[in-house]
Write an enzyme that holds these catalytic residues in place. Structure first.
Site, mmCIF file in Angstrom:
data_model
loop_
_atom_site.group_PDB
_atom_site.id
_atom_site.type_symbol
_atom_site.label_atom_id
_atom_site.label_comp_id
_atom_site.label_asym_id
_atom_site.label_seq_id
_atom_site.Cartn_x
_atom_site.Cartn_y
_atom_site.Cartn_z
ATOM 1 N N GLU A 30 -59.049 10.868 -28.882
ATOM 2 C CA GLU A 30 -58.734 11.911 -27.909
ATOM 3 C C GLU A 30 -57.676 12.863 -28.434
ATOM 4 O O GLU A 30 -56.734 12.451 -29.096
ATOM 5 C CB GLU A 30 -58.178 11.268 -26.640
ATOM 6 C CG GLU A 30 -59.150 10.338 -26.000
ATOM 7 C CD GLU A 30 -58.575 9.692 -24.752
ATOM 8 O OE1 GLU A 30 -59.311 8.958 -24.103
ATOM 9 O OE2 GLU A 30 -57.391 9.921 -24.449
ATOM 10 N N CYS A 60 -51.664 17.331 -28.229
ATOM 11 C CA CYS A 60 -51.316 15.907 -28.295
ATOM 12 C C CYS A 60 -52.384 15.201 -29.135
ATOM 13 O O CYS A 60 -53.561 15.247 -28.803
ATOM 14 C CB CYS A 60 -51.278 15.364 -26.872
ATOM 15 S SG CYS A 60 -51.036 13.606 -26.791
ATOM 16 N N CYS A 91 -55.250 0.482 -30.021
ATOM 17 C CA CYS A 91 -53.848 0.227 -30.348
ATOM 18 C C CYS A 91 -53.597 -1.266 -30.263
ATOM 19 O O CYS A 91 -54.078 -1.924 -29.352
ATOM 20 C CB CYS A 91 -52.929 0.981 -29.387
ATOM 21 S SG CYS A 91 -51.177 0.742 -29.789
ATOM 22 N N CYS A 120 -49.465 -2.576 -24.637
ATOM 23 C CA CYS A 120 -48.606 -2.345 -23.465
ATOM 24 C C CYS A 120 -49.474 -2.555 -22.220
ATOM 25 O O CYS A 120 -50.624 -2.109 -22.175
ATOM 26 C CB CYS A 120 -48.016 -0.938 -23.493
ATOM 27 S SG CYS A 120 -47.023 -0.655 -24.964
ATOM 28 N N CYS A 145 -51.353 0.474 -20.351
ATOM 29 C CA CYS A 145 -51.951 1.556 -21.147
ATOM 30 C C CYS A 145 -53.411 1.295 -21.479
ATOM 31 O O CYS A 145 -53.762 0.227 -21.967
ATOM 32 C CB CYS A 145 -51.140 1.711 -22.433
ATOM 33 S SG CYS A 145 -51.897 2.820 -23.629
ATOM 34 N N GLY A 183 -52.920 5.242 -29.910
ATOM 35 C CA GLY A 183 -52.368 4.540 -31.070
ATOM 36 C C GLY A 183 -50.860 4.574 -31.145
ATOM 37 O O GLY A 183 -50.198 5.356 -30.458
ATOM 38 N N GLU A 184 -50.333 3.692 -31.977
ATOM 39 C CA GLU A 184 -48.885 3.666 -32.237
ATOM 40 C C GLU A 184 -48.665 4.388 -33.572
ATOM 41 O O GLU A 184 -48.984 3.854 -34.633
ATOM 42 C CB GLU A 184 -48.394 2.213 -32.288
ATOM 43 C CG GLU A 184 -46.997 2.019 -32.833
ATOM 44 C CD GLU A 184 -45.935 2.942 -32.242
ATOM 45 O OE1 GLU A 184 -45.770 2.986 -31.009
ATOM 46 O OE2 GLU A 184 -45.262 3.647 -33.019
ATOM 47 N N SER A 240 -43.990 10.008 -30.949
ATOM 48 C CA SER A 240 -43.602 9.078 -29.880
ATOM 49 C C SER A 240 -43.895 7.650 -30.317
ATOM 50 O O SER A 240 -44.984 7.347 -30.805
ATOM 51 C CB SER A 240 -44.415 9.414 -28.629
ATOM 52 O OG SER A 240 -44.188 8.447 -27.621
ATOM 53 N N SER A 260 -40.675 5.505 -26.223
ATOM 54 C CA SER A 260 -41.252 5.064 -24.953
ATOM 55 C C SER A 260 -40.449 3.857 -24.490
ATOM 56 O O SER A 260 -40.681 2.741 -24.949
ATOM 57 C CB SER A 260 -42.719 4.681 -25.153
ATOM 58 O OG SER A 260 -43.470 5.843 -25.429
ATOM 59 N N LEU A 261 -39.510 4.097 -23.615
ATOM 60 C CA LEU A 261 -38.599 3.011 -23.207
ATOM 61 C C LEU A 261 -39.210 2.202 -22.067
ATOM 62 O O LEU A 261 -39.371 1.000 -22.161
ATOM 63 C CB LEU A 261 -37.245 3.611 -22.816
ATOM 64 C CG LEU A 261 -36.066 2.648 -22.883
ATOM 65 C CD1 LEU A 261 -35.800 2.191 -24.316
ATOM 66 C CD2 LEU A 261 -34.808 3.301 -22.314
ATOM 67 N N HIS A 262 -39.505 2.882 -20.974
ATOM 68 C CA HIS A 262 -40.226 2.274 -19.831
ATOM 69 C C HIS A 262 -39.530 1.085 -19.171
ATOM 70 O O HIS A 262 -40.072 0.487 -18.244
ATOM 71 C CB HIS A 262 -41.644 1.853 -20.218
ATOM 72 C CG HIS A 262 -42.453 2.921 -20.892
ATOM 73 N ND1 HIS A 262 -42.290 4.262 -20.635
ATOM 74 C CD2 HIS A 262 -43.425 2.834 -21.834
ATOM 75 C CE1 HIS A 262 -43.136 4.951 -21.389
ATOM 76 N NE2 HIS A 262 -43.821 4.115 -22.118
ATOM 77 N N ASN A 304 -49.854 6.749 -14.318
ATOM 78 C CA ASN A 304 -51.191 7.303 -14.136
ATOM 79 C C ASN A 304 -52.162 6.134 -14.009
ATOM 80 O O ASN A 304 -52.272 5.335 -14.939
ATOM 81 C CB ASN A 304 -51.499 8.133 -15.391
ATOM 82 C CG ASN A 304 -52.463 9.245 -15.110
ATOM 83 O OD1 ASN A 304 -53.035 9.346 -14.041
ATOM 84 N ND2 ASN A 304 -52.657 10.082 -16.099
ATOM 85 N N CYS A 336 -53.167 8.426 -21.734
ATOM 86 C CA CYS A 336 -53.497 7.791 -22.992
ATOM 87 C C CYS A 336 -54.750 6.902 -22.987
ATOM 88 O O CYS A 336 -54.771 5.854 -22.378
ATOM 89 C CB CYS A 336 -52.229 6.969 -23.239
ATOM 90 S SG CYS A 336 -51.935 6.233 -24.740
HETATM 91 N N1 SAH Z 1 -47.881 4.530 -28.933
HETATM 92 C C1 SAH Z 1 -46.958 5.584 -28.727
HETATM 93 C C2 SAH Z 1 -47.614 6.931 -28.493
HETATM 94 C C3 SAH Z 1 -48.873 6.929 -27.693
HETATM 95 S S1 SAH Z 1 -48.710 6.453 -25.997
HETATM 96 C C4 SAH Z 1 -46.031 5.250 -27.586
HETATM 97 O O1 SAH Z 1 -46.254 4.253 -26.906
HETATM 98 O O2 SAH Z 1 -45.060 5.955 -27.431
HETATM 99 C C5 SAH Z 1 -48.100 7.994 -25.355
HETATM 100 C C6 SAH Z 1 -47.376 7.886 -24.051
HETATM 101 O O3 SAH Z 1 -48.314 7.701 -22.982
HETATM 102 C C7 SAH Z 1 -46.398 6.731 -24.013
HETATM 103 O O4 SAH Z 1 -45.134 7.134 -23.534
HETATM 104 C C8 SAH Z 1 -47.106 5.811 -23.098
HETATM 105 O O5 SAH Z 1 -46.237 4.907 -22.568
HETATM 106 C C9 SAH Z 1 -47.771 6.757 -22.103
HETATM 107 N N2 SAH Z 1 -48.772 6.130 -21.255
HETATM 108 C C10 SAH Z 1 -49.642 5.169 -21.580
HETATM 109 N N3 SAH Z 1 -50.367 4.796 -20.504
HETATM 110 C C11 SAH Z 1 -49.936 5.541 -19.459
HETATM 111 C C12 SAH Z 1 -50.281 5.607 -18.067
HETATM 112 N N4 SAH Z 1 -51.217 4.841 -17.565
HETATM 113 N N5 SAH Z 1 -49.625 6.488 -17.281
HETATM 114 C C13 SAH Z 1 -48.662 7.303 -17.810
HETATM 115 N N6 SAH Z 1 -48.300 7.271 -19.107
HETATM 116 C C14 SAH Z 1 -48.919 6.407 -19.921
HETATM 117 FE FE1 SF4 Z 2 -50.117 1.505 -27.872
HETATM 118 FE FE2 SF4 Z 2 -48.457 3.427 -26.966
HETATM 119 FE FE3 SF4 Z 2 -50.461 2.474 -25.436
HETATM 120 FE FE4 SF4 Z 2 -48.361 0.915 -25.970
HETATM 121 S S1 SF4 Z 2 -48.346 2.857 -24.813
HETATM 122 S S2 SF4 Z 2 -50.522 0.282 -26.048
HETATM 123 S S3 SF4 Z 2 -47.885 1.506 -28.057
HETATM 124 S S4 SF4 Z 2 -50.682 3.621 -27.333
#
Ligand code: SAH
Ligand code: SF4
Length: 378
Positions: free
Chosen positions: A96, A117, A124, A128, A131, A182-183, A214, A237-239, A313, A356
């Site tokens: 994507e 983006c 990945c 997480c 995601c 992806g990471e 990121s 991405s702290l979360h 999301n 994502c």
């Molecule tokens: N792997 C890297 C970059 C890709 S993810 C990372 O984790 O930073 C890009 C961003 O999308 C991250 O901040 C991730 O936490 C966020 N993301 C993933 N799933 C999501 C969701 N369901 N709602 C909102 N943001 C999301």
């Molecule tokens: Fe991978 Fe980023 Fe999604 Fe975590 S948030 S699973 S590191 S793409």
């Protein structure tokens, strides 16, 4: 599980590597420079269009190289400002790419800020819990050529949509964010090689400061990135503001907990003298309490970081819930009251599954189920 394409992608080459191959095949080295003029400023789609090259060389290029390592499959425009593009790789995998237009105040849509983006992997491995990209695990890394080709395809779409800006090429984009599937730091070498092509004068000439990578927090690679001469921006991405919360939703935290991540982020910021971004998805009852906001404020202040709040999301099949607007506002107000600069991104493109990995997942499911494939890109 590396994928070996039939031909290497032309977009994975540099003037040096192409020059070597040209010489080995009996062509003059200087032709490499001409090829790159066609590839990036003019975005040639085939060797055939490179009209100032001898026919023999054009035939050699067409025979040796893939000019379309990624191909457009589907485009979905959101009702707001996001356009999601699905691209298919040579092995059939889907990735994507998203174009985000943020209108600037007082000017028309054509003057909006444009951000691309990009994805760096198929799937990945980081898993997480919130995601869609992590749901089905890691399939493979993108090659250098695939990462660059992704951007070339986006430029081609934009050229058609907006011929007046076509001549500006990638320069007409304001930012690239490496936040797709992806990471990025788990595909470090290919990503950095691709970004050097994006940055090079013979490539897209796109400034490193306009590129944000990121990461979910791969500490050794953050430290490595800090040593790179090109100053890319970093978003973490702290979360979760405590190990307890991060462990619950981000397996990477067990390997690289906050006591390692925060010093690495600090080292990066010190090295590049520039502000970091902390991404924080708000998920109801997981990380949206005032206590988390206060602990996040301590971290953000220590790192002089900007906080980007993203309301969760919805991903089909996952249990998490987006907090109410009241709870979102309460969280951002607490941060601001504690002196932190924070934006609450009422995320764009919610209606087109912009989070994502979601569009890819849906398309794969539809194809596996024998449903009608998505329409080809216009
Ligand atoms: N792997 C890297 C970059 C890709 S993810 C990372 O984790 O930073 C890009 C961003 O999308 C991250 O901040 C991730 O936490 C966020 N993301 C993933 N799933 C999501 C969701 N369901 N709602 C909102 N943001 C999301
Ligand atoms: Fe991978 Fe980023 Fe999604 Fe975590 S948030 S699973 S590191 S793409």
């Amino acid at each position: 599980m590396a994928f070996k394409p039939e031909k290497p992608s032309i977009h994975g080459e540099t003037p040096d590597t192409l020059g070597e191959r040209l010489v080995a095949a009996g062509h003059p080295r200087y032709r490499a420079g001409q090829v790159f003029e066609w590839l990036y400023p003019r975005r040639s789609e085939t060797a055939e269009t490179m009209t100032n090259l001898p026919a023999g060389l054009r035939a050699w290029l067409a025979d040796q190289y893939d000019f379309e390592a990624t191909a457009l499959v589907q485009r979905k425009a959101s009702s707001d400002v996001t356009q999601k593009i699905l691209q298919r790789l040579r092995d059939g995998s889907l990735i994507e790419t998203v174009i985000i237009r943020a209108p600037m105040e007082g000017v028309g849509q054509e003057k909006s800020r444009r951000t691309i983006c990009i994805s760096t992997q198929v799937g990945c491995a980081y898993g997480c819990k919130f995601c869609a990209s992590g749901l089905e695990g890691w399939k493979r890394d993108l090659s250098v050529g695939e990462i660059v080709s992704q951007l070339v395809q986006v430029c081609r779409i934009e050229d058609k949509a907006d011929p007046a800006r076509a001549a500006e090429g990638l320069a007409s984009f304001d930012n690239i964010v490496v936040m797709g599937m992806g990471e990025p730091l788990a595909n470090y070498d290919n990503l950095l090689a691709a970004l050097r092509i994006v940055n090079a004068q013979w490539g897209f000439g796109f400034g490193a400061r306009r590129v944000t990578i990121s990461t979910s927090g791969v500490v050794p690679k953050i430290l490595k990135l800090a040593e790179e001469p090109l100053g890319f921006r970093l978003a973490i991405s702290l979360h979760g503001a405590t190990n307890e919360v991060r462990n619950q939703i981000m397996p990477v935290n067990k390997k690289f907990p906050l006591e390692e991540l925060i010093p690495a982020a600090k080292a990066f910021a010190r090295k590049h003298g520039r502000m970091l971004t902390l991404e924080f998805i708000l998920i109801e009852d997981i990380n949206d309490s005032l206590e988390q906001a206060r602990k996040l404020a301590v971290i953000a202040r220590e790192l002089h970081a900007h906080v980007n709040l993203i309301p969760y999301n919805k991903v089909e099949g996952l249990p998490w819930v987006r907090p109410s607007l009241t709870r979102q506002d309460r969280f951002v107000k607490e941060l601001r009251a504690l002196g932190v600069t924070a934006t609450l991104r009422r995320e764009k493109g919610h209606d087109i599954d912009a989070a994502c990995g979601q569009l890819r997942l849906q398309t794969e499911k539809a194809e596996a189920g024998g449903a009608t494939p998505p329409p080809a890109a216009a």
